[in-house]
Scaffold this motif. Structure first.
Motif, PDB file in Angstrom:
ATOM      1  N   SER A  30     -26.055  58.247  37.028  1.00 46.22           N
ATOM      2  CA  SER A  30     -26.641  56.838  37.146  1.00 46.22           C
ATOM      3  C   SER A  30     -26.633  56.525  38.528  1.00 46.22           C
ATOM      4  O   SER A  30     -26.022  56.782  39.359  1.00 46.22           O
ATOM      5  CB  SER A  30     -25.502  55.753  36.212  1.00 46.22           C
ATOM      6  N   GLU A  31     -27.619  55.655  38.722  1.00 48.86           N
ATOM      7  CA  GLU A  31     -27.824  55.207  40.224  1.00 48.86           C
ATOM      8  C   GLU A  31     -26.993  53.863  40.438  1.00 48.86           C
ATOM      9  O   GLU A  31     -27.422  52.722  39.845  1.00 48.86           O
ATOM     10  CB  GLU A  31     -29.121  54.773  40.434  1.00 48.86           C
ATOM     11  N   LEU A  32     -25.763  53.931  41.031  1.00 53.95           N
ATOM     12  CA  LEU A  32     -24.942  52.766  41.266  1.00 53.95           C
ATOM     13  C   LEU A  32     -24.452  52.446  42.801  1.00 53.95           C
ATOM     14  O   LEU A  32     -24.809  53.666  43.341  1.00 53.95           O
ATOM     15  CB  LEU A  32     -23.587  52.899  40.387  1.00 53.95           C
ATOM     16  N   SER A  33     -24.398  51.176  43.095  1.00 54.41           N
ATOM     17  CA  SER A  33     -24.139  51.173  44.425  1.00 54.41           C
ATOM     18  C   SER A  33     -22.521  51.717  44.577  1.00 54.41           C
ATOM     19  O   SER A  33     -21.888  51.745  43.643  1.00 54.41           O
ATOM     20  CB  SER A  33     -24.270  49.652  44.899  1.00 54.41           C
ATOM     21  N   ALA A  34     -22.252  51.684  45.819  1.00 51.23           N
ATOM     22  CA  ALA A  34     -20.755  52.268  46.292  1.00 51.23           C
ATOM     23  C   ALA A  34     -19.812  51.204  45.783  1.00 51.23           C
ATOM     24  O   ALA A  34     -18.775  51.556  45.205  1.00 51.23           O
ATOM     25  CB  ALA A  34     -20.759  52.287  47.595  1.00 51.23           C
ATOM     26  N   ASP A  35     -20.022  50.054  45.605  1.00 49.86           N
ATOM     27  CA  ASP A  35     -19.170  48.880  45.204  1.00 49.86           C
ATOM     28  C   ASP A  35     -19.013  49.023  43.598  1.00 49.86           C
ATOM     29  O   ASP A  35     -17.829  49.015  43.254  1.00 49.86           O
ATOM     30  CB  ASP A  35     -19.586  47.544  45.506  1.00 49.86           C
ATOM     31  N   VAL A  36     -19.885  49.249  42.937  1.00 53.41           N
ATOM     32  CA  VAL A  36     -19.806  49.417  41.504  1.00 53.41           C
ATOM     33  C   VAL A  36     -19.195  50.849  41.360  1.00 53.41           C
ATOM     34  O   VAL A  36     -18.255  50.775  40.423  1.00 53.41           O
ATOM     35  CB  VAL A  36     -21.265  49.325  40.906  1.00 53.41           C
ATOM     36  N   ARG A  37     -19.582  51.837  41.880  1.00 50.49           N
ATOM     37  CA  ARG A  37     -18.632  53.103  41.760  1.00 50.49           C
ATOM     38  C   ARG A  37     -17.306  53.004  41.977  1.00 50.49           C
ATOM     39  O   ARG A  37     -16.505  53.369  41.219  1.00 50.49           O
ATOM     40  CB  ARG A  37     -19.216  54.157  42.696  1.00 50.49           C
ATOM     41  N   GLU A  38     -16.787  52.182  43.303  1.00 56.54           N
ATOM     42  CA  GLU A  38     -15.576  52.154  43.256  1.00 56.54           C
ATOM     43  C   GLU A  38     -14.783  51.105  42.364  1.00 56.54           C
ATOM     44  O   GLU A  38     -13.683  51.639  41.954  1.00 56.54           O
ATOM     45  CB  GLU A  38     -15.181  51.527  44.720  1.00 56.54           C
ATOM     46  N   ALA A  39     -15.386  50.276  41.704  1.00 55.61           N
ATOM     47  CA  ALA A  39     -14.895  49.276  40.995  1.00 55.61           C
ATOM     48  C   ALA A  39     -14.519  50.113  39.479  1.00 55.61           C
ATOM     49  O   ALA A  39     -13.659  50.161  38.824  1.00 55.61           O
ATOM     50  CB  ALA A  39     -15.677  48.041  40.523  1.00 55.61           C
ATOM     51  N   VAL A  40     -15.385  50.979  38.926  1.00 57.62           N
ATOM     52  CA  VAL A  40     -15.539  51.664  37.891  1.00 57.62           C
ATOM     53  C   VAL A  40     -14.700  52.736  38.030  1.00 57.62           C
ATOM     54  O   VAL A  40     -13.893  52.862  37.125  1.00 57.62           O
ATOM     55  CB  VAL A  40     -16.721  52.251  37.621  1.00 57.62           C
ATOM     56  N   GLU A  73     -33.346  43.958  38.588  1.00 56.42           N
ATOM     57  CA  GLU A  73     -33.997  45.267  38.230  1.00 56.42           C
ATOM     58  C   GLU A  73     -32.985  46.420  38.102  1.00 56.42           C
ATOM     59  O   GLU A  73     -33.322  47.251  37.250  1.00 56.42           O
ATOM     60  CB  GLU A  73     -35.049  45.758  39.274  1.00 56.42           C
ATOM     61  N   VAL A  74     -32.018  46.566  39.027  1.00 58.37           N
ATOM     62  CA  VAL A  74     -30.927  47.422  38.830  1.00 58.37           C
ATOM     63  C   VAL A  74     -30.027  47.346  37.588  1.00 58.37           C
ATOM     64  O   VAL A  74     -29.803  48.336  36.904  1.00 58.37           O
ATOM     65  CB  VAL A  74     -29.962  47.266  40.204  1.00 58.37           C
ATOM     66  N   LEU A  75     -29.888  45.986  37.086  1.00 58.34           N
ATOM     67  CA  LEU A  75     -29.047  45.787  35.809  1.00 58.34           C
ATOM     68  C   LEU A  75     -30.092  46.239  34.643  1.00 58.34           C
ATOM     69  O   LEU A  75     -29.494  46.791  33.929  1.00 58.34           O
ATOM     70  CB  LEU A  75     -28.737  44.402  35.626  1.00 58.34           C
ATOM     71  N   GLU A  76     -31.520  45.993  34.786  1.00 58.10           N
ATOM     72  CA  GLU A  76     -32.070  46.317  33.553  1.00 58.10           C
ATOM     73  C   GLU A  76     -32.092  47.950  33.620  1.00 58.10           C
ATOM     74  O   GLU A  76     -32.087  48.469  32.431  1.00 58.10           O
ATOM     75  CB  GLU A  76     -33.543  45.818  33.715  1.00 58.10           C
ATOM     76  N   ARG A  77     -32.258  48.458  34.658  1.00 56.72           N
ATOM     77  CA  ARG A  77     -32.241  49.959  34.717  1.00 56.72           C
ATOM     78  C   ARG A  77     -30.965  50.473  34.057  1.00 56.72           C
ATOM     79  O   ARG A  77     -30.835  51.672  33.371  1.00 56.72           O
ATOM     80  CB  ARG A  77     -32.666  50.537  36.015  1.00 56.72           C
ATOM     81  N   LEU A  78     -29.776  50.155  34.546  1.00 56.17           N
ATOM     82  CA  LEU A  78     -28.556  50.368  33.974  1.00 56.17           C
ATOM     83  C   LEU A  78     -28.503  50.265  32.533  1.00 56.17           C
ATOM     84  O   LEU A  78     -28.048  51.152  31.783  1.00 56.17           O
ATOM     85  CB  LEU A  78     -27.435  49.418  34.644  1.00 56.17           C
ATOM     86  N   PHE A  79     -28.835  49.071  32.048  1.00 59.30           N
ATOM     87  CA  PHE A  79     -28.727  48.792  30.509  1.00 59.30           C
ATOM     88  C   PHE A  79     -29.729  49.809  30.015  1.00 59.30           C
ATOM     89  O   PHE A  79     -29.287  50.410  28.875  1.00 59.30           O
ATOM     90  CB  PHE A  79     -29.448  47.387  30.197  1.00 59.30           C
ATOM     91  N   GLU A  80     -30.836  50.097  30.436  1.00 55.26           N
ATOM     92  CA  GLU A  80     -31.669  51.243  29.759  1.00 55.26           C
ATOM     93  C   GLU A  80     -31.129  52.675  29.706  1.00 55.26           C
ATOM     94  O   GLU A  80     -30.832  53.226  28.876  1.00 55.26           O
ATOM     95  CB  GLU A  80     -33.101  51.467  30.423  1.00 55.26           C
ATOM     96  N   ASP A  81     -30.351  52.636  30.964  1.00 50.12           N
ATOM     97  CA  ASP A  81     -29.726  54.158  31.196  1.00 50.12           C
ATOM     98  C   ASP A  81     -28.639  54.277  30.328  1.00 50.12           C
ATOM     99  O   ASP A  81     -28.387  55.544  29.695  1.00 50.12           O
ATOM    100  CB  ASP A  81     -29.144  54.589  32.459  1.00 50.12           C
ATOM    101  N   ILE A  82     -27.855  53.453  29.977  1.00 48.59           N
ATOM    102  CA  ILE A  82     -26.592  53.488  29.320  1.00 48.59           C
ATOM    103  C   ILE A  82     -27.135  53.521  27.806  1.00 48.59           C
ATOM    104  O   ILE A  82     -26.473  54.221  27.059  1.00 48.59           O
ATOM    105  CB  ILE A  82     -25.639  51.956  29.394  1.00 48.59           C
ATOM    106  N   ASP A  83     -27.877  52.751  27.396  1.00 51.02           N
ATOM    107  CA  ASP A  83     -28.555  53.069  25.977  1.00 51.02           C
ATOM    108  C   ASP A  83     -29.052  54.412  25.617  1.00 51.02           C
ATOM    109  O   ASP A  83     -28.603  54.984  24.594  1.00 51.02           O
ATOM    110  CB  ASP A  83     -29.728  52.100  25.612  1.00 51.02           C
ATOM    111  N   ALA A  84     -29.644  55.276  26.710  1.00 53.92           N
ATOM    112  CA  ALA A  84     -30.052  56.368  26.373  1.00 53.92           C
ATOM    113  C   ALA A  84     -29.236  57.413  26.479  1.00 53.92           C
ATOM    114  O   ALA A  84     -29.324  58.447  25.789  1.00 53.92           O
ATOM    115  CB  ALA A  84     -31.106  56.696  27.893  1.00 53.92           C
ATOM    116  N   LEU A  85     -27.959  57.342  27.352  1.00 57.82           N
ATOM    117  CA  LEU A  85     -26.968  58.045  27.416  1.00 57.82           C
ATOM    118  C   LEU A  85     -25.976  58.116  26.311  1.00 57.82           C
ATOM    119  O   LEU A  85     -25.312  58.880  26.095  1.00 57.82           O
ATOM    120  CB  LEU A  85     -26.302  58.040  28.657  1.00 57.82           C
ATOM    121  N   SER A  86     -25.994  56.752  25.775  1.00 60.58           N
ATOM    122  CA  SER A  86     -24.913  56.566  24.604  1.00 60.58           C
ATOM    123  C   SER A  86     -25.292  57.127  23.385  1.00 60.58           C
ATOM    124  O   SER A  86     -26.496  57.624  22.827  1.00 60.58           O
ATOM    125  CB  SER A  86     -24.790  55.197  24.284  1.00 60.58           C
TER     126      SER A  86
END
Length: 86
Positions: A30-40, A73-86
């Motif tokens: 998934s395409e995430l910013s460094a801040d999101v990656r660190e928090a996760v 746009e990033v959030l929408e793409r993440l929602f789609e990616d998570i749905d596809a990967l789940s």
């Protein structure tokens, strides 16, 4: 309105929980910013550690806060990616 913001908030918190539960190989795709990656990453560390009195809850709030700072746009793409990967 308040209900729209509440619904959006629940959606972002759900995304945060899904990102933390996502298997590491799928997380790397998934395409995430460094801040999101660190928090996760920190949330996963706390989850693996076990009983961390309130720490996991606070970290999930931090993940959600960092996600809210991302572009729509990033959030929408993440929602789609998570749905596809789940």
């Amino acid at each position: 309105s308040w209900s729209d913001r509440d619904q959006e908030n629940k959606k972002v918190v759900g995304l945060a929980k899904a990102l933390v539960r996502l298997r590491p190989s799928a997380f790397g795709e998934s395409e995430l910013s460094a801040d999101v990656r660190e928090a996760v990453k920190e949330a996963r560390r706390l989850r693996a550690k076990g009983n961390v009195k309130g720490g996991m809850r606070r970290q999930m709030l931090k993940v959600a806060t960092v996600l809210r700072e991302q572009d729509e746009e990033v959030l929408e793409r993440l929602f789609e990616d998570i749905d596809a990967l789940s």
